[in-house]
Design a protein around this motif. Sequence first.
Motif, PDB file in Angstrom:
ATOM      1  N   ASN A  12     -34.808  11.666  11.272  1.00 45.04           N
ATOM      2  CA  ASN A  12     -36.049  11.731  11.109  1.00 45.04           C
ATOM      3  C   ASN A  12     -36.696  12.903  12.005  1.00 45.04           C
ATOM      4  OD1 ASN A  12     -37.053   9.681  12.367  1.00 45.04           O
ATOM      5  ND2 ASN A  12     -37.800   8.391  10.734  1.00 45.04           N
ATOM      6  N   ASP A  13     -36.406  13.077  13.430  1.00 43.23           N
ATOM      7  CA  ASP A  13     -37.187  12.716  14.053  1.00 43.23           C
ATOM      8  C   ASP A  13     -36.223  14.152  15.127  1.00 43.23           C
ATOM      9  OD1 ASP A  13     -38.241  13.539  17.505  1.00 43.23           O
ATOM     10  OD2 ASP A  13     -39.649  12.411  16.229  1.00 43.23           O
ATOM     11  N   ASP A  14     -37.193  15.177  15.338  1.00 43.45           N
ATOM     12  CA  ASP A  14     -35.524  16.377  16.223  1.00 43.45           C
ATOM     13  C   ASP A  14     -35.309  15.388  17.602  1.00 43.45           C
ATOM     14  OD1 ASP A  14     -38.097  16.147  16.918  1.00 43.45           O
ATOM     15  OD2 ASP A  14     -39.127  18.918  17.742  1.00 43.45           O
ATOM     16  N   GLU A  15     -36.476  15.309  18.582  1.00 39.39           N
ATOM     17  CA  GLU A  15     -36.102  14.889  20.057  1.00 39.39           C
ATOM     18  C   GLU A  15     -34.402  13.408  19.592  1.00 39.39           C
ATOM     19  OE1 GLU A  15     -39.119  13.579  22.354  1.00 39.39           O
ATOM     20  OE2 GLU A  15     -40.138  15.323  21.291  1.00 39.39           O
ATOM     21  N   VAL A  16     -34.776  12.481  18.869  1.00 38.34           N
ATOM     22  CA  VAL A  16     -33.943  11.699  18.508  1.00 38.34           C
ATOM     23  C   VAL A  16     -32.669  12.722  17.636  1.00 38.34           C
ATOM     24  CG1 VAL A  16     -32.899  10.026  16.743  1.00 38.34           C
ATOM     25  CG2 VAL A  16     -35.296  10.078  17.475  1.00 38.34           C
ATOM     26  N   LEU A  17     -32.406  13.223  16.890  1.00 39.16           N
ATOM     27  CA  LEU A  17     -31.380  14.469  16.865  1.00 39.16           C
ATOM     28  C   LEU A  17     -30.644  14.598  18.073  1.00 39.16           C
ATOM     29  CD1 LEU A  17     -29.600  16.102  14.780  1.00 39.16           C
ATOM     30  CD2 LEU A  17     -31.197  18.193  14.997  1.00 39.16           C
ATOM     31  N   MET A  18     -31.559  15.839  19.355  1.00 38.47           N
ATOM     32  CA  MET A  18     -31.104  15.440  20.708  1.00 38.47           C
ATOM     33  C   MET A  18     -30.161  15.357  21.162  1.00 38.47           C
ATOM     34  SD  MET A  18     -31.697  19.311  20.566  1.00 38.47           S
ATOM     35  CE  MET A  18     -31.410  19.571  22.265  1.00 38.47           C
ATOM     36  N   HIS A  19     -30.701  13.762  20.886  1.00 36.78           N
ATOM     37  CA  HIS A  19     -30.393  12.728  22.009  1.00 36.78           C
ATOM     38  C   HIS A  19     -28.959  12.329  21.647  1.00 36.78           C
ATOM     39  CE1 HIS A  19     -33.428  12.422  24.920  1.00 36.78           C
ATOM     40  NE2 HIS A  19     -34.378  12.125  24.155  1.00 36.78           N
ATOM     41  N   ALA A  20     -28.609  12.261  20.052  1.00 35.84           N
ATOM     42  CA  ALA A  20     -27.776  11.922  19.224  1.00 35.84           C
ATOM     43  C   ALA A  20     -26.587  13.363  19.177  1.00 35.84           C
ATOM     44  CB  ALA A  20     -27.869  12.142  17.388  1.00 35.84           C
ATOM     45  N   VAL A  21     -26.875  14.757  19.449  1.00 31.83           N
ATOM     46  CA  VAL A  21     -26.632  15.373  19.007  1.00 31.83           C
ATOM     47  C   VAL A  21     -25.858  15.562  20.912  1.00 31.83           C
ATOM     48  CG1 VAL A  21     -25.684  17.497  19.966  1.00 31.83           C
ATOM     49  CG2 VAL A  21     -27.459  16.834  18.006  1.00 31.83           C
ATOM     50  N   LYS A  22     -26.407  15.063  21.903  1.00 32.43           N
ATOM     51  CA  LYS A  22     -25.412  14.812  23.187  1.00 32.43           C
ATOM     52  C   LYS A  22     -24.783  13.246  23.419  1.00 32.43           C
ATOM     53  CE  LYS A  22     -29.687  17.076  25.132  1.00 32.43           C
ATOM     54  NZ  LYS A  22     -30.912  16.883  26.167  1.00 32.43           N
ATOM     55  N   CYS A  81     -31.644  21.612   9.915  1.00 25.78           N
ATOM     56  CA  CYS A  81     -32.817  21.933  10.577  1.00 25.78           C
ATOM     57  C   CYS A  81     -33.482  22.293   9.504  1.00 25.78           C
ATOM     58  CB  CYS A  81     -32.938  21.917  11.531  1.00 25.78           C
ATOM     59  SG  CYS A  81     -31.719  21.338  13.174  1.00 25.78           S
ATOM     60  N   PRO A  82     -34.603  21.656   9.589  1.00 25.93           N
ATOM     61  CA  PRO A  82     -35.872  22.201   8.704  1.00 25.93           C
ATOM     62  C   PRO A  82     -36.932  23.377   9.936  1.00 25.93           C
ATOM     63  CG  PRO A  82     -36.804  20.079   9.384  1.00 25.93           C
ATOM     64  CD  PRO A  82     -35.369  20.132  10.014  1.00 25.93           C
ATOM     65  N   PHE A  83     -36.393  23.527  10.671  1.00 25.11           N
ATOM     66  CA  PHE A  83     -37.252  24.228  11.371  1.00 25.11           C
ATOM     67  C   PHE A  83     -36.198  24.499  12.615  1.00 25.11           C
ATOM     68  CE2 PHE A  83     -39.483  20.133  12.589  1.00 25.11           C
ATOM     69  CZ  PHE A  83     -38.928  20.069  13.567  1.00 25.11           C
ATOM     70  N   PRO A  84     -36.303  25.599  13.666  1.00 30.27           N
ATOM     71  CA  PRO A  84     -35.022  25.703  14.908  1.00 30.27           C
ATOM     72  C   PRO A  84     -36.082  24.896  15.419  1.00 30.27           C
ATOM     73  CG  PRO A  84     -36.884  27.868  14.054  1.00 30.27           C
ATOM     74  CD  PRO A  84     -37.415  27.183  13.596  1.00 30.27           C
ATOM     75  N   VAL A  85     -34.672  24.305  16.101  1.00 32.80           N
ATOM     76  CA  VAL A  85     -34.788  23.374  17.328  1.00 32.80           C
ATOM     77  C   VAL A  85     -34.275  23.918  18.859  1.00 32.80           C
ATOM     78  CG1 VAL A  85     -33.928  20.572  18.508  1.00 32.80           C
ATOM     79  CG2 VAL A  85     -34.996  21.031  16.194  1.00 32.80           C
ATOM     80  N   ASP A 143     -27.507  19.416   1.750  1.00 28.63           N
ATOM     81  CA  ASP A 143     -28.707  17.779   1.581  1.00 28.63           C
ATOM     82  C   ASP A 143     -30.370  19.019   1.274  1.00 28.63           C
ATOM     83  OD1 ASP A 143     -31.124  16.572   0.431  1.00 28.63           O
ATOM     84  OD2 ASP A 143     -29.173  14.454   1.972  1.00 28.63           O
ATOM     85  N   VAL A 144     -31.037  19.054  -0.228  1.00 28.32           N
ATOM     86  CA  VAL A 144     -32.506  20.269   0.102  1.00 28.32           C
ATOM     87  C   VAL A 144     -33.326  18.781   1.129  1.00 28.32           C
ATOM     88  CG1 VAL A 144     -31.603  20.811  -2.001  1.00 28.32           C
ATOM     89  CG2 VAL A 144     -32.848  18.869  -1.359  1.00 28.32           C
ATOM     90  N   ASP A 148     -38.042  17.649   5.896  1.00 28.44           N
ATOM     91  CA  ASP A 148     -38.322  16.905   6.363  1.00 28.44           C
ATOM     92  C   ASP A 148     -36.743  16.215   7.119  1.00 28.44           C
ATOM     93  OD1 ASP A 148     -37.740  15.766   4.456  1.00 28.44           O
ATOM     94  OD2 ASP A 148     -39.550  14.112   4.820  1.00 28.44           O
ATOM     95  N   LEU A 149     -35.812  16.282   6.967  1.00 23.36           N
ATOM     96  CA  LEU A 149     -35.193  15.841   7.637  1.00 23.36           C
ATOM     97  C   LEU A 149     -33.915  16.563   8.074  1.00 23.36           C
ATOM     98  CD1 LEU A 149     -33.943  13.113   4.766  1.00 23.36           C
ATOM     99  CD2 LEU A 149     -34.759  12.820   7.221  1.00 23.36           C
ATOM    100  N   PHE A 150     -33.662  15.995   9.522  1.00 24.24           N
ATOM    101  CA  PHE A 150     -31.966  17.449  10.499  1.00 24.24           C
ATOM    102  C   PHE A 150     -30.885  16.447   9.939  1.00 24.24           C
ATOM    103  CE2 PHE A 150     -36.034  16.537  12.727  1.00 24.24           C
ATOM    104  CZ  PHE A 150     -36.464  17.914  12.807  1.00 24.24           C
ATOM    105  N   LEU A 151     -29.817  16.677   9.506  1.00 27.21           N
ATOM    106  CA  LEU A 151     -28.593  16.469   8.691  1.00 27.21           C
ATOM    107  C   LEU A 151     -27.335  16.957   9.709  1.00 27.21           C
ATOM    108  CD1 LEU A 151     -27.012  16.327   5.877  1.00 27.21           C
ATOM    109  CD2 LEU A 151     -26.017  17.441   7.398  1.00 27.21           C
TER     110      LEU A 151
END
Length: 176
Positions: free
Chosen positions: A11-21, A35-39, A135-136, A141-144
């Motif tokens: 639910n947060d782009d920064e958490v997503l970035m850390h998770a991807v790394k 993503c709902p918007f470009p990160v 997933d719509v 508001d969610l990142f997958l």
Amino acid sequence: MASKVIHAYYNDDEVLMHAVKKVKAAKHHIEEVFCPFPVHGLDKAMGLEPTRLAITAFLYGCVGISVATLMMNFIMIEDWPQDIGGKPSFSYIENMPAFVPIMFELTVFFAAHLMVITFYLRSRLWPFKKAENPDVRTTDDLFLMEIEIHENESELRDLLAESGAVEINISEKNSH
């Protein structure tokens, strides 16, 4: 042929970035991130190669300026030369300052239109194509993060839960 994939929701782009790394450091291959918007920086974190679309834009611009030059030389010098404003049409070079706006416009026209076509073909976006978004909620508001499972489901589930995923689902993915 269908294969199993794990969907981790953030639910947060920064958490997503850390998770991807974290997932890349654990040597897992991320199939896709929705993503709902470009990160910013996500492409580098995923290890994606840089795009070569800028090179094609330059080449399409070269095609545009070449077509403009050949067209104006044929129309205004060879086929139907005219004396416009006291400027005789004896050679292309003498009249080139008057042709610069046309050369610029056709360069931009060819680059823009051919880039749109190239982008759609490269992205496999053609008319009436069914959306591939799993997933719509990722448009709101969610990142997958989608990762294919290769007999490592419990390891992946633990890694994704520890990386801050708010929801983890297993589903079947059809190959395209």
